[in-house]
Structure formats: structure tokens, C-alpha cells
Design a protein around this motif. Sequence first.
Motif, PDB file in Angstrom:
ATOM      1  N   TRP A   5       0.833  -1.202   0.000  1.00 17.48           N
ATOM      2  CA  TRP A   5       0.000   0.000   0.000  1.00 17.48           C
ATOM      3  C   TRP A   5       0.867   1.252   0.000  1.00 17.48           C
ATOM      4  O   TRP A   5       0.648   2.169  -0.782  1.00 17.48           O
ATOM      5  N   TYR A   6       1.875   1.309   0.876  1.00 17.55           N
ATOM      6  CA  TYR A   6       2.755   2.478   0.941  1.00 17.55           C
ATOM      7  C   TYR A   6       3.512   2.676  -0.371  1.00 17.55           C
ATOM      8  O   TYR A   6       3.682   3.801  -0.829  1.00 17.55           O
ATOM      9  N   GLN A   7       3.947   1.591  -0.954  1.00 19.20           N
ATOM     10  CA  GLN A   7       4.662   1.708  -2.228  1.00 19.20           C
ATOM     11  C   GLN A   7       3.731   2.171  -3.340  1.00 19.20           C
ATOM     12  O   GLN A   7       4.107   3.007  -4.152  1.00 19.20           O
ATOM     13  N   ARG A   8       2.513   1.647  -3.366  1.00 15.50           N
ATOM     14  CA  ARG A   8       1.568   1.989  -4.433  1.00 15.50           C
ATOM     15  C   ARG A   8       0.958   3.378  -4.223  1.00 15.50           C
ATOM     16  O   ARG A   8       0.969   4.210  -5.138  1.00 15.50           O
ATOM     17  N   VAL A   9       0.438   3.654  -3.043  1.00 11.34           N
ATOM     18  CA  VAL A   9      -0.315   4.883  -2.798  1.00 11.34           C
ATOM     19  C   VAL A   9       0.595   6.096  -2.673  1.00 11.34           C
ATOM     20  O   VAL A   9       0.305   7.160  -3.204  1.00 11.34           O
ATOM     21  N   PHE A  10       1.707   5.968  -1.943  1.00 14.33           N
ATOM     22  CA  PHE A  10       2.602   7.093  -1.716  1.00 14.33           C
ATOM     23  C   PHE A  10       3.854   7.061  -2.594  1.00 14.33           C
ATOM     24  O   PHE A  10       4.667   7.964  -2.532  1.00 14.33           O
ATOM     25  N   ALA A  78      -6.319   3.830  -2.309  1.00 14.01           N
ATOM     26  CA  ALA A  78      -6.446   4.265  -0.919  1.00 14.01           C
ATOM     27  C   ALA A  78      -7.920   4.415  -0.556  1.00 14.01           C
ATOM     28  O   ALA A  78      -8.727   4.860  -1.368  1.00 14.01           O
ATOM     29  N   ARG A  79      -8.256   4.069   0.680  1.00 19.61           N
ATOM     30  CA  ARG A  79      -9.630   4.149   1.186  1.00 19.61           C
ATOM     31  C   ARG A  79      -9.787   5.426   2.006  1.00 19.61           C
ATOM     32  O   ARG A  79      -9.125   5.628   3.016  1.00 19.61           O
ATOM     33  N   ALA A  97      -6.865   5.515   5.666  1.00 24.73           N
ATOM     34  CA  ALA A  97      -6.330   4.468   6.535  1.00 24.73           C
ATOM     35  C   ALA A  97      -5.555   3.478   5.676  1.00 24.73           C
ATOM     36  O   ALA A  97      -5.997   3.103   4.591  1.00 24.73           O
ATOM     37  N   ASP A  98      -4.382   3.057   6.173  1.00 26.06           N
ATOM     38  CA  ASP A  98      -3.647   1.998   5.476  1.00 26.06           C
ATOM     39  C   ASP A  98      -4.301   0.656   5.812  1.00 26.06           C
ATOM     40  O   ASP A  98      -5.240   0.599   6.619  1.00 26.06           O
ATOM     41  N   PRO A  99      -3.873  -0.440   5.206  1.00 24.08           N
ATOM     42  CA  PRO A  99      -4.514  -1.732   5.462  1.00 24.08           C
ATOM     43  C   PRO A  99      -4.483  -2.185   6.922  1.00 24.08           C
ATOM     44  O   PRO A  99      -5.302  -3.000   7.330  1.00 24.08           O
ATOM     45  N   TRP A 104      -3.652   8.435   7.954  1.00 24.70           N
ATOM     46  CA  TRP A 104      -2.844   9.407   7.220  1.00 24.70           C
ATOM     47  C   TRP A 104      -3.748  10.537   6.776  1.00 24.70           C
ATOM     48  O   TRP A 104      -4.731  10.325   6.083  1.00 24.70           O
ATOM     49  N   GLU A 105      -3.393  11.756   7.184  1.00 19.41           N
ATOM     50  CA  GLU A 105      -4.147  12.944   6.816  1.00 19.41           C
ATOM     51  C   GLU A 105      -3.399  13.718   5.744  1.00 19.41           C
ATOM     52  O   GLU A 105      -2.183  13.884   5.831  1.00 19.41           O
ATOM     53  N   LEU A 106      -4.147  14.180   4.755  1.00 21.34           N
ATOM     54  CA  LEU A 106      -3.619  15.155   3.809  1.00 21.34           C
ATOM     55  C   LEU A 106      -4.144  16.503   4.266  1.00 21.34           C
ATOM     56  O   LEU A 106      -5.332  16.619   4.578  1.00 21.34           O
ATOM     57  N   ALA A 107      -3.300  17.507   4.316  1.00 22.59           N
ATOM     58  CA  ALA A 107      -3.728  18.830   4.776  1.00 22.59           C
ATOM     59  C   ALA A 107      -3.234  19.900   3.831  1.00 22.59           C
ATOM     60  O   ALA A 107      -2.088  19.885   3.388  1.00 22.59           O
TER      61      ALA A 107
END
Length: 111
Positions: A5-10, A78-79, A97-99, A104-107
Motif C-alpha cells: 500500500w505504501y509503495q503503491r499509494v505514496f 487508498a480508502r 487508513a492503510d490496510p 494518514w491525513e492530507l492537509a
Amino acid sequence: ASKAWYQRVFDAPLVFEDESSAVVRFGSTMVNLLAVGEAPELIAPATVAAPAAGAALQFTIWVDDADASVAAMQSRGARLVNGPIDRVWGQRTALFADPDGHLWELAQNIS
């Protein structure tokens, strides 16, 4: 699942991996994803919380455009937990939320 997830999403690069952990990099910050059974040895005397205990912290990443960042993260699987929301303190935020349930917040500053 969280490593992928971290590799794909971020697009976070993997900098270390063994049978009990995977470390991904966010700039100069490293996130160590530990197998639950290995965590007690590394964090003692602190204890490992059960996932059902709920979130204990939230990571925040500053972005220029929260809506565009949300769309990009959702396109990578990402969900979304909440948002984007304009907050009274002058930020637009969205929460993912990760799996494993880490938040994780985007601001984005909007004031």
C-alpha cells in the motif's frame, strides 16, 4: 499488505526488508512496518496495542491541493475515511487508513 500500500499509494521507496519488517522512506522519515509478533522486542517497555483498540496517532502530509491529492490516492487504491473537509482552523483535510488501520491525513492551508 501495508508495505504494498505504501509503495503503491505514496510511491514510498522500500529501503529495508526482512522476514519481520519492511521500512519505507518518506523524505528523511522512515516508517518501519513490523510484524506484530516482533514489535514487543523492539518497543519494550512500551506495549503493542491490538488493532481493535482504535487509532493512537495520525500522520499528516502537507499538500498544495487536497482534492487533487485525494483523487490521486483513491486512483491508487487508498480508502478515504473522511474529507476533504474545510476545517475552521484554515485547512482542508482528508483522512485515509492503510490496510493495518494507521491514519494518514492530507492537509492543505486554505486561509
